[in-house]
Design a protein around this motif. Structure first.
Motif, mmCIF file in Angstrom:
data_model
loop_
_atom_site.group_PDB
_atom_site.id
_atom_site.type_symbol
_atom_site.label_atom_id
_atom_site.label_comp_id
_atom_site.label_asym_id
_atom_site.label_seq_id
_atom_site.Cartn_x
_atom_site.Cartn_y
_atom_site.Cartn_z
ATOM 1 N N GLY A 247 42.223 50.477 38.316
ATOM 2 C CA GLY A 247 41.178 50.153 38.002
ATOM 3 C C GLY A 247 40.752 50.222 36.530
ATOM 4 N N ARG B 122 39.051 52.599 34.983
ATOM 5 C CA ARG B 122 37.833 53.763 34.314
ATOM 6 C C ARG B 122 38.842 54.555 35.652
ATOM 7 N N SER B 123 38.720 53.626 37.095
ATOM 8 C CA SER B 123 39.133 54.895 38.048
ATOM 9 C C SER B 123 40.497 55.029 38.521
ATOM 10 N N VAL C 281 42.128 53.185 40.173
ATOM 11 C CA VAL C 281 42.118 53.136 42.002
ATOM 12 C C VAL C 281 42.432 51.429 42.077
ATOM 13 N N ARG D 106 43.085 46.824 42.230
ATOM 14 C CA ARG D 106 42.034 46.843 42.205
ATOM 15 C C ARG D 106 42.936 45.274 42.556
ATOM 16 N N ASP E 220 36.711 41.846 34.806
ATOM 17 C CA ASP E 220 37.056 43.255 35.241
ATOM 18 C C ASP E 220 38.750 42.966 35.113
ATOM 19 N N ASN F 236 41.056 44.651 33.549
ATOM 20 C CA ASN F 236 41.975 45.880 33.772
ATOM 21 C C ASN F 236 43.652 45.423 33.938
#
Length: 151
Positions: A37, A39-40, A42, A44, A67, A71
């Motif tokens: 991700g 921002r995170s 994580v 995805r 998204d 990403n």
């Protein structure tokens, strides 16, 4: 339809596809692309249908500002899975309009199961290759490099 133009059922369908993939079951041309991700950080996962054209592999994002496309732009790399097999890949957004048109023209033949999705998004009216080519400036096309093939 949701506010982004995606069908409301899509998140549920994506979860089912990802679950089947983890179990080693394949659904047609569908693979799972996992990228960090933006921002995170994580992982995805999202179902995609790669297609091969002139020895190069591509994936198409019907919503270029969705998204998963954002990403991919941020991460530039990820993991492509088919069933239980995964390979690391790098992804580069295609900027050349002629290449994008060739990829989109091939899409209905190479990924016939993806045609209804593009119709639902309103990008095309049917599975005509020339109609897909004309929509090339409204999608994001990413070339997949490295890592081999999971299938």
């Amino acid at each position: 339809m949701s506010t982004l133009g995606l069908p409301a059922w899509l998140p549920f369908a994506n979860r089912v596809v990802r679950g089947l993939n983890r179990l080693g079951l394949r659904l047609g041309t569908i693979h799972v692309l996992t990228v960090a991700g933006r921002r995170s950080g994580v992982p995805r996962p999202t179902p995609v249908s790669p297609l091969t054209l002139s020895g190069h592999r591509y994936v198409v994002a019907g919503l270029p500002e969705g998204d998963w496309a954002r990403n991919v732009r941020a991460a530039g790399r990820g993991e492509l899975s088919a069933g239980r097999r995964s390979v690391p890949v790098t992804l580069h957004e295609v900027q050349d309009p002629q290449v994008k048109q060739r990829v989109m023209r091939a899409f209905p033949k190479e990924v016939p199961g993806g045609v209804p999705f593009f119709v639902k998004l309103g990008l095309v009216g049917r599975g005509d290759p020339e109609e897909f080519a004309a929509a090339a400036d409204r999608v994001a096309v990413f070339e997949i490099a490295g890592g081999g093939r999971p299938d």
